[in-house]
Motif scaffolding. Structure first.
Motif, PDB file in Angstrom:
ATOM      1  N   ARG A 119       0.833  -1.210   0.000  1.00  0.00           N
ATOM      2  CA  ARG A 119       0.000   0.000   0.000  1.00  0.00           C
ATOM      3  C   ARG A 119       0.860   1.248   0.000  1.00  0.00           C
ATOM      4  O   ARG A 119       0.620   2.198  -0.743  1.00  0.00           O
ATOM      5  CB  ARG A 119      -0.882   0.023   1.241  1.00  0.00           C
ATOM      6  CG  ARG A 119      -2.135  -0.781   1.108  1.00  0.00           C
ATOM      7  CD  ARG A 119      -3.148  -0.038   0.254  1.00  0.00           C
ATOM      8  NE  ARG A 119      -4.195  -0.941  -0.174  1.00  0.00           N
ATOM      9  CZ  ARG A 119      -5.165  -1.349   0.633  1.00  0.00           C
ATOM     10  NH1 ARG A 119      -5.223  -0.899   1.850  1.00  0.00           N
ATOM     11  NH2 ARG A 119      -6.071  -2.185   0.198  1.00  0.00           N
ATOM     12  N   ALA A 120       1.894   1.211   0.849  1.00  0.00           N
ATOM     13  CA  ALA A 120       2.793   2.373   0.957  1.00  0.00           C
ATOM     14  C   ALA A 120       3.488   2.611  -0.387  1.00  0.00           C
ATOM     15  O   ALA A 120       3.597   3.747  -0.843  1.00  0.00           O
ATOM     16  CB  ALA A 120       3.815   2.138   2.060  1.00  0.00           C
TER      17      ALA A 120
ATOM     18  N   TRP B 195       2.396   1.770  -3.371  1.00  0.00           N
ATOM     19  CA  TRP B 195       1.411   2.318  -4.317  1.00  0.00           C
ATOM     20  C   TRP B 195       1.212   3.805  -4.070  1.00  0.00           C
ATOM     21  O   TRP B 195       1.104   4.598  -5.001  1.00  0.00           O
ATOM     22  CB  TRP B 195       0.054   1.623  -4.171  1.00  0.00           C
ATOM     23  CG  TRP B 195      -0.008   0.285  -4.822  1.00  0.00           C
ATOM     24  CD1 TRP B 195      -0.102  -0.913  -4.201  1.00  0.00           C
ATOM     25  CD2 TRP B 195       0.025   0.003  -6.225  1.00  0.00           C
ATOM     26  NE1 TRP B 195      -0.116  -1.925  -5.116  1.00  0.00           N
ATOM     27  CE2 TRP B 195      -0.049  -1.392  -6.365  1.00  0.00           C
ATOM     28  CE3 TRP B 195       0.117   0.802  -7.360  1.00  0.00           C
ATOM     29  CZ2 TRP B 195      -0.032  -2.013  -7.608  1.00  0.00           C
ATOM     30  CZ3 TRP B 195       0.131   0.185  -8.599  1.00  0.00           C
ATOM     31  CH2 TRP B 195       0.061  -1.209  -8.707  1.00  0.00           C
ATOM     32  N   ALA B 196       1.149   4.171  -2.792  1.00  0.00           N
ATOM     33  CA  ALA B 196       0.923   5.575  -2.454  1.00  0.00           C
ATOM     34  C   ALA B 196       2.075   6.428  -2.985  1.00  0.00           C
ATOM     35  O   ALA B 196       1.848   7.514  -3.519  1.00  0.00           O
ATOM     36  CB  ALA B 196       0.789   5.738  -0.941  1.00  0.00           C
TER      37      ALA B 196
ATOM     38  N   ARG C 111       3.956   5.741  -5.543  1.00  0.00           N
ATOM     39  CA  ARG C 111       3.821   5.791  -6.990  1.00  0.00           C
ATOM     40  C   ARG C 111       2.793   6.847  -7.401  1.00  0.00           C
ATOM     41  O   ARG C 111       2.987   7.593  -8.346  1.00  0.00           O
ATOM     42  CB  ARG C 111       3.379   4.416  -7.505  1.00  0.00           C
ATOM     43  CG  ARG C 111       2.892   4.421  -8.936  1.00  0.00           C
ATOM     44  CD  ARG C 111       2.296   3.073  -9.323  1.00  0.00           C
ATOM     45  NE  ARG C 111       1.404   3.239 -10.467  1.00  0.00           N
ATOM     46  CZ  ARG C 111       1.353   2.410 -11.505  1.00  0.00           C
ATOM     47  NH1 ARG C 111       2.109   1.361 -11.536  1.00  0.00           N
ATOM     48  NH2 ARG C 111       0.528   2.629 -12.479  1.00  0.00           N
ATOM     49  N   GLU C 112       1.709   6.918  -6.637  1.00  0.00           N
ATOM     50  CA  GLU C 112       0.618   7.806  -7.007  1.00  0.00           C
ATOM     51  C   GLU C 112       0.953   9.267  -6.737  1.00  0.00           C
ATOM     52  O   GLU C 112       0.705  10.132  -7.570  1.00  0.00           O
ATOM     53  CB  GLU C 112      -0.637   7.432  -6.218  1.00  0.00           C
ATOM     54  CG  GLU C 112      -1.213   6.089  -6.593  1.00  0.00           C
ATOM     55  CD  GLU C 112      -1.986   6.155  -7.896  1.00  0.00           C
ATOM     56  OE1 GLU C 112      -2.922   6.962  -7.966  1.00  0.00           O
ATOM     57  OE2 GLU C 112      -1.640   5.415  -8.835  1.00  0.00           O
ATOM     58  N   ASP C 113       1.436   9.558  -5.539  1.00  0.00           N
ATOM     59  CA  ASP C 113       1.710  10.949  -5.171  1.00  0.00           C
ATOM     60  C   ASP C 113       2.609  10.944  -3.947  1.00  0.00           C
ATOM     61  O   ASP C 113       2.175  10.637  -2.842  1.00  0.00           O
ATOM     62  CB  ASP C 113       0.389  11.672  -4.863  1.00  0.00           C
ATOM     63  CG  ASP C 113       0.604  13.170  -4.673  1.00  0.00           C
ATOM     64  OD1 ASP C 113       1.666  13.560  -4.151  1.00  0.00           O
ATOM     65  OD2 ASP C 113      -0.285  13.937  -5.037  1.00  0.00           O
TER      66      ASP C 113
ATOM     67  N   VAL D 262       4.206  13.328  -2.274  1.00  0.00           N
ATOM     68  CA  VAL D 262       3.958  14.311  -1.211  1.00  0.00           C
ATOM     69  C   VAL D 262       2.780  13.869  -0.352  1.00  0.00           C
ATOM     70  O   VAL D 262       2.828  13.901   0.887  1.00  0.00           O
ATOM     71  CB  VAL D 262       3.688  15.701  -1.821  1.00  0.00           C
ATOM     72  CG1 VAL D 262       3.304  16.684  -0.735  1.00  0.00           C
ATOM     73  CG2 VAL D 262       4.911  16.188  -2.570  1.00  0.00           C
ATOM     74  N   ALA D 263       1.726  13.422  -1.019  1.00  0.00           N
ATOM     75  CA  ALA D 263       0.548  12.985  -0.274  1.00  0.00           C
ATOM     76  C   ALA D 263       0.869  11.750   0.560  1.00  0.00           C
ATOM     77  O   ALA D 263       0.414  11.623   1.698  1.00  0.00           O
ATOM     78  CB  ALA D 263      -0.605  12.695  -1.235  1.00  0.00           C
ATOM     79  N   ALA D 264       1.683  10.855   0.000  1.00  0.00           N
ATOM     80  CA  ALA D 264       2.052   9.649   0.749  1.00  0.00           C
ATOM     81  C   ALA D 264       2.742  10.043   2.049  1.00  0.00           C
ATOM     82  O   ALA D 264       2.466   9.488   3.111  1.00  0.00           O
ATOM     83  CB  ALA D 264       2.968   8.768  -0.096  1.00  0.00           C
TER      84      ALA D 264
ATOM     85  N   TYR E 128      10.857   3.347   2.337  1.00  0.00           N
ATOM     86  CA  TYR E 128      10.177   2.393   1.458  1.00  0.00           C
ATOM     87  C   TYR E 128      10.828   2.300   0.091  1.00  0.00           C
ATOM     88  O   TYR E 128      10.908   1.226  -0.497  1.00  0.00           O
ATOM     89  CB  TYR E 128       8.694   2.755   1.325  1.00  0.00           C
ATOM     90  CG  TYR E 128       7.897   2.206   2.473  1.00  0.00           C
ATOM     91  CD1 TYR E 128       7.639   0.846   2.564  1.00  0.00           C
ATOM     92  CD2 TYR E 128       7.427   3.031   3.472  1.00  0.00           C
ATOM     93  CE1 TYR E 128       6.930   0.324   3.611  1.00  0.00           C
ATOM     94  CE2 TYR E 128       6.720   2.521   4.541  1.00  0.00           C
ATOM     95  CZ  TYR E 128       6.467   1.169   4.600  1.00  0.00           C
ATOM     96  OH  TYR E 128       5.773   0.650   5.651  1.00  0.00           O
TER      97      TYR E 128
ATOM     98  N   PHE F  76      -4.832  10.040  -4.381  1.00  0.00           N
ATOM     99  CA  PHE F  76      -4.182   9.023  -5.199  1.00  0.00           C
ATOM    100  C   PHE F  76      -5.130   8.630  -6.330  1.00  0.00           C
ATOM    101  O   PHE F  76      -6.072   7.861  -6.111  1.00  0.00           O
ATOM    102  CB  PHE F  76      -3.825   7.803  -4.352  1.00  0.00           C
ATOM    103  CG  PHE F  76      -2.972   8.135  -3.155  1.00  0.00           C
ATOM    104  CD1 PHE F  76      -1.706   8.682  -3.316  1.00  0.00           C
ATOM    105  CD2 PHE F  76      -3.442   7.926  -1.872  1.00  0.00           C
ATOM    106  CE1 PHE F  76      -0.912   8.997  -2.232  1.00  0.00           C
ATOM    107  CE2 PHE F  76      -2.648   8.231  -0.774  1.00  0.00           C
ATOM    108  CZ  PHE F  76      -1.383   8.775  -0.953  1.00  0.00           C
TER     109      PHE F  76
ATOM    110  N   TYR G  55      -3.110   4.977   7.406  1.00  0.00           N
ATOM    111  CA  TYR G  55      -1.952   4.129   7.178  1.00  0.00           C
ATOM    112  C   TYR G  55      -1.224   3.721   8.460  1.00  0.00           C
ATOM    113  O   TYR G  55      -0.768   2.600   8.591  1.00  0.00           O
ATOM    114  CB  TYR G  55      -0.984   4.860   6.244  1.00  0.00           C
ATOM    115  CG  TYR G  55       0.302   4.138   6.055  1.00  0.00           C
ATOM    116  CD1 TYR G  55       0.345   2.997   5.263  1.00  0.00           C
ATOM    117  CD2 TYR G  55       1.451   4.551   6.692  1.00  0.00           C
ATOM    118  CE1 TYR G  55       1.507   2.302   5.101  1.00  0.00           C
ATOM    119  CE2 TYR G  55       2.633   3.855   6.533  1.00  0.00           C
ATOM    120  CZ  TYR G  55       2.651   2.732   5.745  1.00  0.00           C
ATOM    121  OH  TYR G  55       3.816   2.043   5.598  1.00  0.00           O
TER     122      TYR G  55
END
Lengths: 330, 246
Positions: free
Chosen positions: A183-184, A186-187, A189-191, A193-195, A205, B100, B114
């Motif tokens: 999950r981390a 993927w986060a 990969r997606e964004d 800063v938001a992760a 990670y 996301f 999370y």
């Protein structure tokens, strides 16, 4: 218990297949080649697909694993564990693979560190540089055979062993994807800063993704050298890294199913074309042409896939999810 | 710095003193002071480039201040990274939403939680978000990238709330949204605050922000120039001229 059952079943099934098919030498060779490419693709997919960091130096990790394992096997070639016969060789083989994987993982850690600061194209350049540096170092080290490479590596590799590692790699990738770790990733990969705003330690990670991925690439290199028997630096050049990138981009970045399928198809395609040409009676020079047109063919294939389906054949879908959805619908 | 109106006595949650942020040679913040009390909604208003977002980014650990102190519940948090602040009770819904896009609405919410591993609590909180924003419940299996701008903002706020923060940092929640959607979001923020969550809000829309907050700071070129209750600031001649275009 549940966690170990599939591994035991896979090991037994592969051992049975080995007994059945082990004598067809060309089949075993081809299957091993496919297996190694599948491991490389699935492991690269952890960095490029799941984490969204673009690495194009995977052949470098493979080379580190291959050379480490080869040196170990050549050094221990005459050593036997008394009373174990062939099993002794396999124990040394597993040790060689583990060493190769560990050496590559260490390199993954070192390459992962700069990735904390670099993004996108810049990271790609660093990984490309890493791959080339490894190759050039090997090429200029006489004790590693220089440009001629190493030969006489004992052929410990078997069909069952290669595909058992394939199975483990896919299993790890799959469990990783559905875990909190996944999950981390993927986060990230997606964004990114938001992760971070969610509490994901993005740095840690990203490095972990590099380490895991490099480990399997190193093991793949170890397997490769133990059925090729001869390795040269030229086998780990930039074009091999690109081959692996092509596998995962064509299969769908982020899809383990895609990585496996594309690696299988694209490894067998040139072989199939070659035997097709052989079957229609073309002379051997035409077969040689196949090797030459492989690269442009990959290029054209990629362009077509990117135009028709930019997310890759499988997108981010997985074969096992389809099965799950079907079950839920039923 | 002139203060308009009197601020209710409060238990300090966030205290910022002498905060300076530089981007290269440019000094974006020249010693910002502000505080947020437990249960308060505090707004930062000001023109473009006044340093509102920089303040928020420094507080949430996304940029490193060159000077100043930031304390959260009496504990210094200067120099901590964004991900290290989440377990301390701070959640940041960054400007431009930062959802996301290729994950489903529900997966986005789960990523908001999370750092938690109480499955039942997470499900409860997700249900609470769905109650606030029923449209998200309808779309929970949809990819977040396919939501409208307003829905994405609702998701960003919901996701930030999923970590059960003591302090919620919001950057321009009304940016690019239809007035009606903005109204909904501000109504929910009021409700969330009533349930005990403190909010630090950066907002261009001074009208809305001043209507919601207990206390507001006015920023001008990296410095606080005025503070006061929303009511008093709305009534002040200076603020009306500078920020409300009247």
């Amino acid at each position: 218990m549940r966690a170990w059952a599939p591994i035991a079943v896979a090991a037994a099934a592969l051992f049975a297949l080995q007994l059945l098919l082990g004598r067809f030498e060309f089949f075993v060779y081809l299957a091993s080649l496919v297996g190694v490419n599948v491991i490389l693709a699935v492991s690269l997919n952890i960095i490029n697909g799941m984490t969204g960091q673009f690495s194009i130096g995977h052949a470098g990790f493979m080379a580190v694993g291959a050379y480490t394992a080869s040196v170990f096997s050549l050094a221990t070639n005459d050593t036997r564990i008394a009373g174990l016969g062939v099993v002794s060789d396999q124990i040394f083989f597993v040790a060689a693979l583990a060493l190769g994987g560990a050496a590559a993982a260490l390199c993954g850690f070192l390459v992962g560190l700069p990735s904390l600061r670099l993004r996108g194209d810049y990271l790609a350049i660093v990984t490309l540089g890493f791959g080339e540096i490894i190759r050039v170092i090997v090429q200029n080290t006489p004790s590693l055979g220089g440009p001629l490479g190493l030969s006489g590596v004992p052929q410990y590799s078997t069909f069952a062993m290669v595909w058992f590692v394939v199975f483990i790699t896919v299993l790890v990738a799959r469990r990783l994807a559905s875990s909190t770790h996944g999950r981390a990733l993927w986060a990230i990969r997606e964004d990114e800063v938001a992760a971070e705003a969610m509490g994901v330690d993005t740095t840690a990670y990203k490095v972990r993704a590099f380490v895991v991925s490099a480990f399997f690439a190193g093991v793949a290199g170890g397997l490769f050298t133990h059925f090729q028997s001869v390795i040269t630096p030229a086998q780990f050049d930039f074009t091999r890294s690109i081959d692996i990138v092509v596998f995962i981009v064509a299969g769908g970045l982020g899809s383990t199913t895609g990585a496996v399928s594309a690696a299988v198809v694209l490894t067998l395609l040139p072989e199939a074309l070659r035997s097709l040409f052989g079957a229609i009676g073309a002379d051997s020079s035409l077969s040689a042409v196949v090797d030459q047109i492989r690269k442009p063919l990959y290029g054209v294939l990629l362009i077509i896939i990117m135009l028709a389906r930019p997310q890759g054949i499988f997108g981010t879908n997985e074969a096992w999810d389809l099965f799950k959805k079907k079950k839920a619908a039923a | 710095m002139p203060e308009l109106g009197t601020r209710a006595p409060r238990e300090p949650l966030l205290e910022v003193k002498g905060l300076k942020v530089k981007y290269g040679a440019i000094e974006a913040l020249k010693g910002v002071e502000l505080s947020v009390g437990v249960g308060e909604v505090v707004a930062l208003i000001g023109a473009n480039g006044a340093g509102k977002t920089s303040t928020l980014r420094a507080v949430s650990g996304m940029v490193k201040p060159v000077a100043g102190s930031i304390t959260l519940r009496g504990q210094s948090v200067v120099g901590l990274k964004a991900n290290e602040l989440v377990p301390k009770g701070m959640a940041h819904a960054p400007e431009g939403r930062g959802i996301f896009p290729n994950l489903t609405v529900r997966e986005n919410l789960e990523l908001g939680a999370y750092l938690r591993n109480d499955g039942a609590g997470i499900a409860d909180d997700a249900a609470r978000c769905f109650k606030f924003f029923p449209v998200l419940a309808e779309r929970q299996k949809q990819m977040a990238g396919t939501l409208s701008g307003g829905e994405q903002q609702m998701l960003a706020i919901s996701r930030a709330m999923m970590s059960r923060p003591k302090l919620l940092l919001l950057d321009e929640p009304s940016l690019g949204l239809a007035p009606q959607v903005t109204q909904i979001i501000f109504r929910i923020l009021r409700e969330v605050n009533a349930q005990g969550m403190s909010i630090l809000l950066v907002e261009q829309n001074a009208h809305l922000a001043l209507g919601l907050c207990h206390w507001a700071y006015v920023l001008e070129t990296g410095e606080m120039v005025m503070s006061g209750t929303g009511e008093k600031l709305l009534a002040s001649e200076e603020v009306r001229k500078a920020y409300l275009g009247e």
